[in-house]
Scaffold this motif. Structure first.
Motif, PDB file in Angstrom:
ATOM      1  N   LYS A   1      33.709  51.752 -97.598  1.00 18.61           N
ATOM      2  CA  LYS A   1      33.277  52.236 -96.293  1.00 18.61           C
ATOM      3  C   LYS A   1      34.491  52.718 -95.509  1.00 18.61           C
ATOM      4  N   GLU A   2      34.195  53.593 -94.562  1.00 25.35           N
ATOM      5  CA  GLU A   2      35.298  54.278 -93.908  1.00 25.35           C
ATOM      6  C   GLU A   2      36.121  53.358 -93.009  1.00 25.35           C
ATOM      7  N   TYR A   3      35.532  52.284 -92.509  1.00 24.47           N
ATOM      8  CA  TYR A   3      36.351  51.416 -91.651  1.00 24.47           C
ATOM      9  C   TYR A   3      37.444  50.721 -92.452  1.00 24.47           C
TER      10      TYR A   3
ATOM     11  N   GLN B   1      38.799  52.159 -95.133  1.00 23.57           N
ATOM     12  CA  GLN B   1      39.778  53.220 -95.376  1.00 23.57           C
ATOM     13  C   GLN B   1      40.659  53.440 -94.162  1.00 23.57           C
ATOM     14  N   ALA B   2      40.041  53.346 -92.978  1.00 22.35           N
ATOM     15  CA  ALA B   2      40.824  53.515 -91.752  1.00 22.35           C
ATOM     16  C   ALA B   2      41.921  52.456 -91.690  1.00 22.35           C
ATOM     17  N   ALA B   3      41.592  51.234 -92.054  1.00 24.05           N
ATOM     18  CA  ALA B   3      42.591  50.166 -92.050  1.00 24.05           C
ATOM     19  C   ALA B   3      43.665  50.437 -93.099  1.00 24.05           C
TER      20      ALA B   3
ATOM     21  N   HIS C   1      38.357  42.237 -92.463  1.00 24.68           N
ATOM     22  CA  HIS C   1      37.375  43.320 -92.449  1.00 24.68           C
ATOM     23  C   HIS C   1      36.211  43.063 -93.401  1.00 24.68           C
TER      24      HIS C   1
END
Lengths: 329, 304, 329
Positions: free
Chosen positions: B194-196, B198-200, B214
């Motif tokens: 999930k993108e969150y 990836q953001a991390a 996360h």
């Protein structure tokens, strides 16, 4: 002005969702008609109720949603209060449905030929052999190359665009009089999208099928529809001939919506935007639902809810045009 | 704190709880079992382990409501003259302790390994999952029996009696962890893409930190459900082991032990010695399982 | 150095191993299968400008985005950030801080269990930018205001916001480490048009205020036209055409670029008949020989089947097409 009897007539449709925090009104007083051979585009932002209108017509509202008021007539006959079995028959025979994701419509366990043939033999008085012959014809018609060989393939053997063509063939093969197409091209790439739109348009024209085309893409509507209904927060904000709505929108929401579409032919420094967001169903403001975002709102807009009124060449649910109906009428 | 409480009572989970009579009854039954077990030393009418207070003359007293029953022994007494009700309360205490500890152990182990396998993938994932596969082919009671047997053979009797409780906990826990690991691995693989996450990763947050802060909170929902259902299962496993005589030591009888002891007297007419512990066991496991079922539905947005 | 590009890809490639498990492969007697998601891409993003990549699904544009921030390592070629190797730059936190990413799905890009203020503060804490808690809170409030939200929104959870608002939160998070380079992977394609306009306006505003460099990924040509200085059109893992924005739209050179523009529904309702490009995007596992576009290309000749075209200058653009090079277009 009254045309011949419309094929589909939706009158004051109201759809409610009972929840623990009270009843949400998802569709409120939605009325429109579609004549044979006509394409009605239904546009709006997510949550405006456009897909739900389609679902209500084909009798597939997701529970606990229910039709609370109003009626839906197909060829003058009420279909909103039918039993599930009767509605199912109508869904195959009189109303064809096309959804965004072709995989939800196709059964992965059967070949496309079998699915087409079964749909036809169920609804049309033809023999299985005849059905198979016609199935090949349909696949050919929707542009599947080497249809005679591909007829015994399974859905997963087709690409996304080809699958959507199969779904269209499936929706059309029982020769329904109305097609409800819910975002039929949204999952597809632009180049495929164009092919599918062209196909839908020509088929509807050829067979004289009426179509309700639900999409968020104004470009698709402009190319395909004859008339267009713009929905906002569960109501129709404006409805009229597509040229008028696209080129000379009346309702401030339609104006804002059209203005915020980035143009392809030029660069603008700042796009017109509508501030804020569409209200949630649980918090629809009093009066006109659009009033908090409307640049032209005045006192009455925050008090009374406007009904669709004739305004220019279209009908708009906007108090700005309250006087016009009388002078024109 | 009050904010958290307020959010809980406003949540859909609480709302669905209040809408389900079976769940409410289950919760009450479970609560009675748990409270009765936890506070047994203070509220039990007798102390079944106080040998001084036992009197063989009190043996085989039927429940209080029968003709020969005595008020002092509500559910009758067993062959030693022990009060059955008190024995059940103390026994439930042992059953619950073993069940909870084994579940906690299985959860911790399974969640940790599942998180690692799902997030890191590759060879570690393949290895852990093959271990799971192998273990899942054995019935868990067999694994527990095996471990218990090995420990029994390897250690002298007095040492074994001392650590018997831990052996049972370990044996039951180790046979249940693959369920947790598989579920957590699956959800972790979904979350990690999930993108969150990836953001991390773009920021450069370290993998252990991403896993803990996360991914972990977002995969715990199903774990809670399995843990609840598993609690009932673990209590049953312990009862089975004890019934077979390889579970907790006789000095700390659990519900399973009580059922085994009472079983000998079932056909000679002293039915209450085994029936009441049995009913308690069923009530406890059933209520916990029903709570687990409800939790699964309440946390599944598709069913709401 | 002022003219070192912020980001440079030199013949960068990224392959994915999509082989079946070893045992099945041995039984079926097949070799490893590589998906060439990005297959030799060279480009440079100029400081303070927007470089956009457009193309249909599977063209590799999102993979380029992930290569650009180091979520993927290149299988071949080089990715340079501000003149040095990206992997090397990312090892240092003061360099890593300079790049950030905005994602497509506003529902998946925010951790649902975290409060908004913690989401936005994550980069600040990870890079140790503001050790003092009060200063962190003040900064979060400032960022929220900057993206058009209220500082009071910080204590809420993501699910309390609409899609557009969530995308604003994503932007605030990205800005919190004071980056210079932002990779935006389809930042508006999950949003409604009126909200899309808000986000595009916001992004343009932030760029001019902070001198940000954008790598902007989109499938929507009209959106790309509004934000870009330079545009790369991708097809099947390679760049078909790389040109200054205005030039690309004024004079699209590559046949694929023209096909893409042709495919977009016409909102102006000029009634021009569009000729949609036929066929579908081939699989990147088994790309066609020579130019990947040749099976669909109206200008394809024998050379296109045999020889893969390289990017070559054509006017102020770079085009990978034999027909253009030979003047057959």
């Amino acid at each position: 002005m009254a045309a011949q009897n419309p094929l589909l007539e939706v009158r004051h449709l109201r759809v409610e969702f009972p929840t623990r925090r009270g009843t949400l009104v998802a569709l409120d007083d939605v009325s429109f008609t579609i004549s044979a051979g006509e394409v009605l585009g239904v546009v709006g932002e997510s949550g405006a109720g456009k897909s739900m209108t389609g679902a209500a017509i084909i009798g597939l509202l997701e529970p606990p949603g229910r039709i609370a008021a109003g009626e839906i007539l197909l060829d003058g006959r009420r279909i909103d209060n039918l039993r599930y079995e009767d509605m199912r028959r109508i869904r195959g025979k009189d109303i064809g449905a096309i959804f965004q994701d072709p995989l939800t419509t196709l059964n992965p366990l059967y070949t496309v030929g079998r699915q087409l043939a079964e749909t036809m033999t169920t609804h049309l008085p033809i023999t299985p052999a005849e059905a198979r012959k016609r199935a090949i014809g349909w696949l050919d018609l929707v542009g599947i190359p080497a249809a005679a060989q591909r007829i015994d393939s399974y859905p997963h053997e087709f690409s996304g665009g080809m699958r959507q063509r199969v779904v269209i063939a499936l929706a059309l093969c029982a020769e329904p009089r109305l097609i409800v197409a819910d975002e039929p091209t949204t999952a597809l790439d632009v180049s495929i999208q164009a092919q599918i739109i062209a196909l839908l348009k020509s088929l509807a024209r050829e067979k004289g099928t009426a179509m309700m085309l639900v999409t968020h893409d104004m470009g698709v509507i402009a190319e395909t529809a004859d008339r267009v209904a713009v929905m906002y927060a569960g109501r129709i904000a404006e409805i009229g001939p597509v040229r008028n709505v696209v080129k000379q929108a009346i309702h401030p929401y339609t104006v804002g919506l059209m203005g915020s579409i980035p143009p392809l032919d030029r660069r603008v420094e700042r796009l017109a935007q509508i501030d804020g967001a569409m209200p949630r169903l649980s918090a629809i403001p009093k009066g006109c639902a659009y009033n908090p975002r409307c640049p032209k709102a005045f006192a009455r807009c925050t008090e009374d809810r406007p009904d669709l009124l004739p305004a220019g060449a279209t009908q708009a649910a906007c108090w700005l045009y309250a006087g016009e109906g009388k002078t024109n009428g | 704190m009050t904010d958290t409480l307020r959010r809980f009572f406003d949540s859909d989970v609480w709302w669905s709880f209040t809408r389900s009579p079976i769940t409410i009854i289950s919760a009450i039954v479970a609560l009675i079992c748990i409270l009765g077990a936890v506070f047994a030393p203070w509220i039990a009418p007798h102390n079944p382990f106080d040998l001084a207070s036992l009197n063989l003359l009190d043996a085989f007293k039927p429940p209080a409501w029968t003709e020969e029953g005595e008020r002092a022994y509500l559910l009758g007494t067993d062959d030693q003259g022990r009060d059955v009700l008190s024995a059940i309360m103390y026994g439930a205490r042992v059953s619950l302790l073993v069940g909870l500890s084994a579940t906690l152990f299985a959860t911790t182990l399974g969640v940790t390994l599942g998180l690692l396998a799902g997030y890191l993938g590759g060879k570690l994932d393949a290895l852990l999952m093959r271990i799971c596969d192998v273990q899942l082919t054995f019935p868990s009671i067999l694994v527990a029996l095996l471990i218990d047997g090995v420990v029994r053979a390897a250690l002298p009797r007095e040492v074994h009696d001392q650590i018997a409780l831990f052996v049972v906990i370990f044996a039951i826990g180790i046979s249940e962890w693959p369920k947790f690991a598989r579920t957590v691995r699956g959800s972790t693989m979904v979350e990690r893409n999930k993108e969150y996450v990836q953001a991390a990763r773009v920021i450069g947050v370290s993998p252990p930190r991403i896993m803990l802060s996360h991914v972990l909170p977002n995969v715990l929902g199903p774990v809670l459900v399995i843990a609840t259902l598993n609690l009932g299962l673990a209590i049953l496993s312990e009862a089975t082991l004890s019934f077979l005589g390889v579970g907790v030591p006789a000095t700390q009888p659990s519900l399973g032990t009580l059922i085994r002891i009472g079983n000998d007297f079932l056909f000679s007419g002293e039915w209450w010695i085994t029936i009441f512990p049995g009913v308690t066991l069923i009530a406890m496991v059933l209520s916990v399982n029903l709570l687990g079922d409800w939790l699964r539905d309440a946390l599944n947005p598709k069913l709401r | 150095m002022a003219d070192t590009p912020m980001l440079e890809l030199r013949d960068a490639a990224r392959y994915f191993d999509v082989s079946r498990p070893l045992l099945q492969r041995v039984i079926a007697g097949e070799g490893k299968r590589l998906l060439r998601a990005v297959d030799g891409v060279s480009l440079a993003a100029t400081r303070g400008r927007t470089l956009s990549l457009v193309g249909e699904s599977g063209c590799g544009k999102s993979t380029v985005a992930r290569l650009a921030v180091g979520l993927y390592r290149p299988s071949a070629g080089q990715v340079m950030f501000d003149g040095r190797d990206l992997a090397e730059a990312r090892a240092a936190s003061d360099q890593r801080r300079r790049m950030q990413m905005i994602f497509q799905d506003p529902y998946a890009s925010l951790n649902p269990r975290w409060r908004v203020r913690d989401i936005i503060a994550e980069p600040i804490r990870a890079f140790g930018l503001l050790p003092d808690r009060a200063a962190q809170e003040a900064r979060v409030a400032e960022l929220l205001t900057q993206v058009g939200l209220s500082p009071l929104d910080g204590h809420k959870f993501p699910h309390e916001f609409s899609g557009g608002q969530r995308q604003r939160i994503s932007i605030a998070r990205a800005l919190s480490s004071n980056p210079e380079f932002l990779v935006c992977d389809e930042p508006t394609s999950a949003l409604d048009v009126s909200v899309q306009a808000q986000i595009l306006n916001l992004m343009k505003e932030l760029q001019s205020r902070m001198g940000l460099t954008y790598l902007f990924i989109s499938h929507n040509l009209a959106v790309v036209r509004q934000v870009s200085d330079q545009i790369g059109v991708m097809y099947l893992g390679r760049i078909a055409e790389l040109a200054p924005a205005e030039s690309l739209f004024r004079r699209p050179r590559h046949p694929y670029t023209r096909a893409l523009m042709e495919a977009i529904p016409d909102l102006d309702m000029t009634g021009r008949a569009r000729i949609p490009v036929g066929g579908e995007v081939p699989s990147p596992i088994n790309p066609p020989t020579g130019c990947a576009f040749h099976p669909r290309c109206p200008l394809a000749g024998p050379r296109c089947k045999a020889e893969r075209p390289e990017l070559k200058p054509a006017g102020d653009a770079m085009v990978a097409c034999h027909a253009v090079e030979e003047g057959r277009d």
